[in-house]
Design a protein around this motif. Structure first.
Motif, PDB file in Angstrom:
ATOM      1  N   VAL A  40       0.848  -1.185   0.000  1.00 12.81           N
ATOM      2  CA  VAL A  40       0.000   0.000   0.000  1.00 12.81           C
ATOM      3  C   VAL A  40       0.887   1.240   0.000  1.00 12.81           C
ATOM      4  CG1 VAL A  40      -1.748   1.318   1.257  1.00 12.81           C
ATOM      5  CG2 VAL A  40      -1.840  -1.191   1.249  1.00 12.81           C
ATOM      6  N   VAL A  41       0.685   2.106  -0.986  1.00 10.32           N
ATOM      7  CA  VAL A  41       1.377   3.397  -1.042  1.00 10.32           C
ATOM      8  C   VAL A  41       0.311   4.452  -0.790  1.00 10.32           C
ATOM      9  CG1 VAL A  41       2.870   4.908  -2.396  1.00 10.32           C
ATOM     10  CG2 VAL A  41       2.955   2.422  -2.768  1.00 10.32           C
ATOM     11  N   HIS A  42       0.312   4.995   0.431  1.00  7.93           N
ATOM     12  CA  HIS A  42      -0.739   5.912   0.875  1.00  7.93           C
ATOM     13  C   HIS A  42      -0.183   7.327   0.890  1.00  7.93           C
ATOM     14  CE1 HIS A  42      -4.530   6.939   2.572  1.00  7.93           C
ATOM     15  NE2 HIS A  42      -4.104   7.167   3.800  1.00  7.93           N
ATOM     16  N   GLY A  43      -0.534   8.103  -0.126  1.00  7.86           N
ATOM     17  CA  GLY A  43       0.035   9.434  -0.289  1.00  7.86           C
ATOM     18  C   GLY A  43      -0.352  10.412   0.809  1.00  7.86           C
ATOM     19  N   ARG A  44       0.473  11.423   0.932  1.00  4.88           N
ATOM     20  CA  ARG A  44       0.198  12.459   1.937  1.00  4.88           C
ATOM     21  C   ARG A  44      -1.030  13.270   1.573  1.00  4.88           C
ATOM     22  NH1 ARG A  44       6.246  15.023   2.984  1.00  4.88           N
ATOM     23  NH2 ARG A  44       6.980  13.435   4.449  1.00  4.88           N
ATOM     24  N   GLU A  45      -1.209  13.501   0.270  1.00  2.00           N
ATOM     25  CA  GLU A  45      -2.313  14.336  -0.187  1.00  2.00           C
ATOM     26  C   GLU A  45      -3.486  13.462  -0.628  1.00  2.00           C
ATOM     27  OE1 GLU A  45      -2.260  17.604   0.038  1.00  2.00           O
ATOM     28  OE2 GLU A  45      -0.227  17.518   0.856  1.00  2.00           O
ATOM     29  N   PRO A  46      -4.723  13.957  -0.467  1.00  3.13           N
ATOM     30  CA  PRO A  46      -5.892  13.182  -0.901  1.00  3.13           C
ATOM     31  C   PRO A  46      -5.932  13.036  -2.417  1.00  3.13           C
ATOM     32  CG  PRO A  46      -6.540  15.398  -0.247  1.00  3.13           C
ATOM     33  CD  PRO A  46      -5.100  15.250   0.137  1.00  3.13           C
ATOM     34  N   ALA A  76       5.232   7.574  -1.663  1.00  2.00           N
ATOM     35  CA  ALA A  76       4.136   8.007  -0.791  1.00  2.00           C
ATOM     36  C   ALA A  76       4.272   9.474  -0.410  1.00  2.00           C
ATOM     37  CB  ALA A  76       4.096   7.136   0.465  1.00  2.00           C
ATOM     38  N   LYS A  77       5.471  10.000  -0.483  1.00  5.33           N
ATOM     39  CA  LYS A  77       5.701  11.393  -0.083  1.00  5.33           C
ATOM     40  C   LYS A  77       5.174  12.373  -1.119  1.00  5.33           C
ATOM     41  CE  LYS A  77       9.817  10.172   2.599  1.00  5.33           C
ATOM     42  NZ  LYS A  77       9.024  10.098   3.841  1.00  5.33           N
ATOM     43  N   THR A  78       5.075  11.940  -2.380  1.00  2.00           N
ATOM     44  CA  THR A  78       4.616  12.842  -3.437  1.00  2.00           C
ATOM     45  C   THR A  78       3.318  12.393  -4.088  1.00  2.00           C
ATOM     46  OG1 THR A  78       6.020  11.652  -5.040  1.00  2.00           O
ATOM     47  CG2 THR A  78       6.964  13.611  -3.975  1.00  2.00           C
ATOM     48  N   LEU A  79       2.861  11.180  -3.806  1.00  3.29           N
ATOM     49  CA  LEU A  79       1.643  10.644  -4.407  1.00  3.29           C
ATOM     50  C   LEU A  79       0.414  11.361  -3.868  1.00  3.29           C
ATOM     51  CD1 LEU A  79       0.468   8.287  -6.222  1.00  3.29           C
ATOM     52  CD2 LEU A  79       0.187   7.023  -4.076  1.00  3.29           C
ATOM     53  N   ARG A  80      -0.513  11.680  -4.751  1.00  6.35           N
ATOM     54  CA  ARG A  80      -1.818  12.213  -4.353  1.00  6.35           C
ATOM     55  C   ARG A  80      -2.829  11.084  -4.497  1.00  6.35           C
ATOM     56  NH1 ARG A  80       0.653  16.518  -7.079  1.00  6.35           N
ATOM     57  NH2 ARG A  80      -0.126  15.778  -9.098  1.00  6.35           N
ATOM     58  N   GLY A  81      -3.289  10.580  -3.368  1.00  6.82           N
ATOM     59  CA  GLY A  81      -4.181   9.440  -3.386  1.00  6.82           C
ATOM     60  C   GLY A  81      -3.486   8.197  -2.860  1.00  6.82           C
ATOM     61  N   LEU A 226      -5.011  10.709 -13.715  1.00  6.11           N
ATOM     62  CA  LEU A 226      -5.885  10.901 -12.557  1.00  6.11           C
ATOM     63  C   LEU A 226      -5.380  11.998 -11.628  1.00  6.11           C
ATOM     64  CD1 LEU A 226      -6.564   7.153 -11.699  1.00  6.11           C
ATOM     65  CD2 LEU A 226      -8.242   8.792 -12.589  1.00  6.11           C
ATOM     66  N   GLY A 227      -4.246  12.603 -11.970  1.00  8.11           N
ATOM     67  CA  GLY A 227      -3.687  13.670 -11.153  1.00  8.11           C
ATOM     68  C   GLY A 227      -2.979  13.187  -9.907  1.00  8.11           C
ATOM     69  N   MET A 228      -2.511  11.933  -9.924  1.00  6.64           N
ATOM     70  CA  MET A 228      -1.902  11.350  -8.728  1.00  6.64           C
ATOM     71  C   MET A 228      -0.386  11.525  -8.667  1.00  6.64           C
ATOM     72  SD  MET A 228      -4.155   7.838  -8.610  1.00  6.64           S
ATOM     73  CE  MET A 228      -3.484   7.247  -7.041  1.00  6.64           C
ATOM     74  N   LEU A 229       0.247  11.800  -9.809  1.00  2.00           N
ATOM     75  CA  LEU A 229       1.705  11.868  -9.854  1.00  2.00           C
ATOM     76  C   LEU A 229       2.192  13.270 -10.175  1.00  2.00           C
ATOM     77  CD1 LEU A 229       2.594   8.679 -11.940  1.00  2.00           C
ATOM     78  CD2 LEU A 229       2.480   8.901  -9.454  1.00  2.00           C
ATOM     79  N   PRO A 230       3.306  13.679  -9.582  1.00  2.00           N
ATOM     80  CA  PRO A 230       3.966  14.897 -10.049  1.00  2.00           C
ATOM     81  C   PRO A 230       4.566  14.621 -11.411  1.00  2.00           C
ATOM     82  CG  PRO A 230       5.308  13.816  -8.395  1.00  2.00           C
ATOM     83  CD  PRO A 230       4.017  13.057  -8.446  1.00  2.00           C
ATOM     84  N   GLU A 231       4.814  15.630 -12.190  1.00  2.00           N
ATOM     85  CA  GLU A 231       5.264  15.447 -13.566  1.00  2.00           C
ATOM     86  C   GLU A 231       6.527  14.611 -13.671  1.00  2.00           C
ATOM     87  OE1 GLU A 231       5.616  19.055 -15.709  1.00  2.00           O
ATOM     88  OE2 GLU A 231       3.508  19.607 -15.463  1.00  2.00           O
ATOM     89  N   GLU A 232       7.459  14.768 -12.730  1.00  2.13           N
ATOM     90  CA  GLU A 232       8.719  14.049 -12.838  1.00  2.13           C
ATOM     91  C   GLU A 232       8.564  12.556 -12.613  1.00  2.13           C
ATOM     92  OE1 GLU A 232       8.051  16.413 -10.695  1.00  2.13           O
ATOM     93  OE2 GLU A 232       8.665  15.943  -8.643  1.00  2.13           O
ATOM     94  N   GLU A 233       7.389  12.109 -12.122  1.00  4.59           N
ATOM     95  CA  GLU A 233       7.169  10.679 -11.918  1.00  4.59           C
ATOM     96  C   GLU A 233       6.225  10.104 -12.960  1.00  4.59           C
ATOM     97  OE1 GLU A 233       6.112   9.583  -7.964  1.00  4.59           O
ATOM     98  OE2 GLU A 233       7.585  10.907  -7.065  1.00  4.59           O
ATOM     99  N   ASP A 234       6.002  10.848 -14.067  1.00  7.35           N
ATOM    100  CA  ASP A 234       5.182  10.332 -15.154  1.00  7.35           C
ATOM    101  C   ASP A 234       5.907   9.179 -15.829  1.00  7.35           C
ATOM    102  OD1 ASP A 234       3.186  10.044 -16.942  1.00  7.35           O
ATOM    103  OD2 ASP A 234       3.468  11.967 -17.961  1.00  7.35           O
ATOM    104  N   ALA A 235       5.229   8.520 -16.748  1.00  9.95           N
ATOM    105  CA  ALA A 235       5.768   7.311 -17.378  1.00  9.95           C
ATOM    106  C   ALA A 235       7.135   7.547 -18.005  1.00  9.95           C
ATOM    107  CB  ALA A 235       4.793   6.828 -18.441  1.00  9.95           C
TER     108      ALA A 235
END
Length: 346
Positions: A40-46, A76-81, A226-235
């Motif tokens: 489970v990767v539980h992000g800080r932001e909703p 988990a530190k940068t994930l939204r959701g 879905l807006g869950m990743l910052p741009e630098e973590e895109d595919a």
């Protein structure tokens, strides 16, 4: 206010943390306990709650590697959701390299399951209550059945606008509109209110770079859409071989052998074919030609039978008809040339 922790398997994962969880499954005849591993990767932001699973069929290993690599790129530190990763659902089949469970049941025909049914039914119920019920979107990773190979493709309900958006965001060569199958995870999850993408790619019990790379990039693209990743973590486009145009199909079918013998195929995954094109032939053991195999429709080759021996009626070549609203893509097969070349290299 801090985000609420995520509850699963009797534990709680705090916001901004990643944690491994074991979902108790059964006990082996030797007395050892078996559990389904979950990360489970539980992000800080909703944000959205998404699950990614693989190995519902125990011999489908490509998705296990896809999830391993995706987890290496999600923090988990940068994930939204929240991302709930289940790399191996059919643990017992996975340990023996078997598609099915020990009782020969197909887990993907056993959903939504129950607490008092067969082992397959109990596993399905556990997955539905501990994973699906807590998520809004799922990505179910598969490969072709034994002795077959699939072109990377997404199967989903393309009539649902949001599901279609996610299917196209995935960026696989083909997005196929697929009806729901009784007892499948996709059907049960849809009934529970979750959208599902099914990713099909590669062969059973075998890794290949195209299937894995396309899967990793596709999952990350969906999370990004879905807006869950910052741009630098895109595919990672280099790993995926670059995003390619997705052909949309609403119908597909297998060309079947009209005789028994030794199969020789003249087409590759990703080839665009016209109706009537020769796809291969079937010979007897002395080399005498028994039958030719021809395309029964125009479209793109999304599946092939790798077995050298076939019987009358066996599925040989899977062709997906391309949507008529994409005439330019059908006419110009250069859109898929580089992808086909990579597939042939493997």
């Amino acid at each position: 206010m801090a985000r609420e922790s995520f509850a699963i398997g009797g534990v709680r994962v705090r916001a901004g943390a990643s944690r491994s969880v074991e979902l108790p499954l059964t006990r082996l005849v030797t007395g050892g306990d078996v559990s389904i591993p979950v990360q489970v990767v539980h992000g800080r932001e909703p944000g959205p709650v998404v699950w990614v699973n693989a190995a519902i069929h125990g011999d489908e290993v490509v998705g296990v590697e896809v999830i391993r690599r995706v987890l290496g790129q999600v923090s988990a530190k940068t994930l939204r959701g929240t991302v709930v990763a289940v790399p191996v659902v059919n643990v017992l089949g996975f340990m023996t390299g078997d598609r099915y469970l020990p009782d020969r049941r197909d887990l993907n025909r056993s959903f939504p399951g129950s607490t008092r049914g067969s082992l397959a039914s109990r596993i399905a119920h556990l997955f539905m209550t501990e994973v699906v019920a807590k998520c809004e979107l799922g990505i179910d990773l598969h490969t072709a059945a034994d002795r077959r190979a699939n072109l990377p493709q997404v199967r989903a309900d393309l009539d649902d606008p949001e599901t279609r958006r996610m299917a196209l965001a995935f960026g696989a060569p083909v997005a196929l509109h697929a009806s729901l199958r009784d007892g499948s995870l996709r059907q049960a999850a849809r009934s529970a209110g979750a959208r599902v993408l099914v990713y099909e790619a590669g062969e059973a019990l075998r890794f290949d770079d195209e299937s894995i790379g396309t899967g990793v990039a596709g999952v990350l693209r969906v999370l990004n859409a879905l807006g869950m990743l910052p741009e630098e973590e895109d595919a990672d486009e280099e790993e995926a071989g670059g995003a390619a145009a997705t052909l949309v199909s609403r119908a597909s079918g297998w060309v079947r052998a009209r005789g028994s013998g030794i199969l020789q195929t003249d087409v590759q995954l990703g080839d665009l074919v016209e109706e009537g094109r020769r796809l291969g032939g079937i010979s007897d053991t002395l080399g005498r030609r028994v039958r030719l195999v021809h395309a029964d429709r125009p479209g793109i080759v999304i599946g092939v039978n790798r077995a050298p021996l076939v019987n009358t009626g066996d599925a040989v070549i899977h062709i997906a008809a391309v949507d008529e609203d994409q005439p330019g893509q059908v006419a110009d097969d250069r859109l898929l040339t580089s992808r086909r070349q990579r597939l042939r290299a493997h």
